[in-house]
Design an enzyme around this catalytic site. Structure first.
Site, PDB file in Angstrom:
ATOM      1  N   GLY A  82      44.698  44.393  33.162  1.00 61.32           N
ATOM      2  CA  GLY A  82      44.356  43.437  34.211  1.00 61.32           C
ATOM      3  C   GLY A  82      42.859  43.239  34.333  1.00 61.32           C
ATOM      4  N   GLY A  84      39.785  41.819  37.321  1.00 60.85           N
ATOM      5  CA  GLY A  84      39.481  41.403  38.685  1.00 60.85           C
ATOM      6  C   GLY A  84      37.992  41.360  38.893  1.00 60.85           C
ATOM      7  CG  PHE A  86      38.048  45.745  40.123  1.00 61.20           C
ATOM      8  CD1 PHE A  86      38.284  46.365  38.914  1.00 61.20           C
ATOM      9  CD2 PHE A  86      39.082  45.028  40.708  1.00 61.20           C
ATOM     10  CE1 PHE A  86      39.518  46.284  38.287  1.00 61.20           C
ATOM     11  CE2 PHE A  86      40.324  44.955  40.097  1.00 61.20           C
ATOM     12  CZ  PHE A  86      40.533  45.572  38.876  1.00 61.20           C
ATOM     13  N   GLY A  87      36.118  44.502  37.822  1.00 60.37           N
ATOM     14  CA  GLY A  87      36.023  44.862  36.413  1.00 60.37           C
ATOM     15  C   GLY A  87      37.367  44.709  35.726  1.00 60.37           C
ATOM     16  CB  VAL A  89      42.897  47.942  34.820  1.00 65.94           C
ATOM     17  CG1 VAL A  89      43.766  49.188  34.694  1.00 65.94           C
ATOM     18  CG2 VAL A  89      42.267  47.891  36.205  1.00 65.94           C
ATOM     19  CE  LYS A 103      40.171  49.968  39.947  1.00 60.29           C
ATOM     20  NZ  LYS A 103      40.032  49.964  41.428  1.00 60.29           N
ATOM     21  CG  ASP A 201      41.224  44.180  48.990  1.00 55.71           C
ATOM     22  OD1 ASP A 201      41.562  43.113  49.540  1.00 55.71           O
ATOM     23  OD2 ASP A 201      40.809  44.239  47.822  1.00 55.71           O
TER      24      ASP A 201
END
Length: 377
Positions: A82, A84, A86-87, A89, A103, A201
């Site tokens: 995945g 996002g 944030f970075g 995975v 992650k 979140d």
């Protein structure tokens, strides 16, 4: 004589201009060097702060891996699970053969704050409905977190990603069990730990499902740890994801920020699980259909189907209505009107006769990003 005077004046003026230019260049150069030094100093200071934090908190219970270990673990980042804000995975495997999710955090996001938040909060937890953090990597600017691998991925793909035909539909009993598991996980974070953990979140993307569809709360990058006795927390900036952010998080006039902010996000997610759609539908043709809590409230009042696209049996309709009413209680505008997660769990485990109909929701979340953390995935 006049020529000599003019020549001297011209030479003087030119010399002064050149000197002025050289001085400006020197100032700019010094400022440039200073900014580089300050930037380096800030990064170095931040790195030292993270190292100090890991020494005092994270490294005591979690295994620390080298970057070379992470590359081997992920087969040089071969399989991406995945992506996002944030970075990314990646799927990995420990030497023991145990599958993991790795992650890799973006260096530009949060200046290490998200990394510290995750390690500080999740390393304090141990619950069946909270994902387990197995280790971390902090090497230079590289930051990574190693989690247990969840075979069925995120809840998101099972409730409204119609294009993913490979994802099987979840039964209403599955959805109810998942909603109950998430409620238990949040109840644990709010009152079962030595310190209270506010997630900030909660959304389908951050709920992971194992091979038995047991839900686990993940992604603690925005989390805040506070003493259990504190009911109201202070925050310098709003945080969360559009559509799930409680009103008080982006406007303090609605009340103080507390564990009830997570309750609101949970309620929005619960309504999405029932409706099989995002809580805000920008493609809706009627205004009343744009904001799902308004639409579903009207359907409840009229006794209509909560999922027009699916046939719901009588027993399943009982589950859907119970989840909907609980969700509507959770998304009340003012924090004081929302239940605690303990009460939410009680309502989910009860029956419709024991749950009163909540007031109609009067407010939706803001349609703008509330912080640089905000994402739509």
């Amino acid at each position: 004589m006049l020529f000599n005077v003019a020549h001297i004046l011209y030479t003087g003026v030119t010399g002064a201009a050149i000197a002025g230019v050289l001085i400006c260049i020197a100032i700019l150069y010094l400022r440039y060097r200073s900014s580089i030094w300050k930037g380096h100093f800030t990064l170095t200071t931040k790195s030292n702060q993270i190292e100090e934090f890991l020494k005092n908190h994270g490294a005591l219970t979690l295994k620390r891996y080298k970057l070379s270990d992470i590359k081997k673990m992920t087969n040089n980042f071969k399989i991406k699970l995945g992506q996002g804000s944030f970075g990314a995975v990646y799927k990995g495997e420990l030497l023991s053969g145990c599958p993991v999710a790795v992650k890799i955090l973006n260096a530009s996001k949060g200046n290490g704050e998200d990394f510290i938040n995750e390690v500080a909060s999740i390393s304090r937890t141990s619950h069946i409905n909270v994902v387990t953090l197995l280790g971390f990597c902090f090497e230079g600017h590289k930051k990574a977190l190693i989690y247990e691998f969840m075979h069925n991925g995120s809840l998101e793909k099972f409730i409204y990603n119609k294009e993913l035909e490979a994802a099987p539909s979840l039964s209403w009993d599955n959805l109810w069990q998942i909603s109950l598991g998430i409620a238990r996980g949040l109840e644990y974070l709010h009152k079962g730990c030595n310190t209270r953990i506010l997630h900030f979140d909660i959304k389908p993307h951050n709920i992971l499902l194992d091979e038995d569809f047991c839900p686990k709360i993940s992604d603690f990058g925005l989390a805040k740890v506070c003493p259990r006795k504190e009911s109201i927390v202070s925050m310098s900036d709003a945080r969360g994801t559009i559509g799930y952010v409680a009103p008080e998080v982006w406007n303090r006039n609605f009340g103080g920020i507390s564990h009830k902010s997570d309750v609101y996000s949970y309620g929005m997610m619960l309504l999405e699980m029932v409706g099989g759609r995002k809580n805000i539908n920008v493609e809706a043709s009627h205004t009343s259909e744009i904001y799902f809590p308004h639409w579903v409230y009207s359907r409840l009042e009229q006794g209509g189907d909560l999922r027009p696209d699916k046939v719901i049996a009588t027993e399943e309709n009982e589950i859907a209505r119970r989840m909907t009413v609980v969700g509507l209680w959770c998304v009340q505008t003012f924090p004081k009107d929302r239940p605690t997660m303990s009460r939410v769990r009680d309502m989910l485990e009860g029956n419709m006769d024991s749950i009163e109909m909540p007031p109609k929701p009067v407010l939706s979340s803001p349609t703008r990003s509330v912080s640089y953390y905000s994402t739509t995935s």
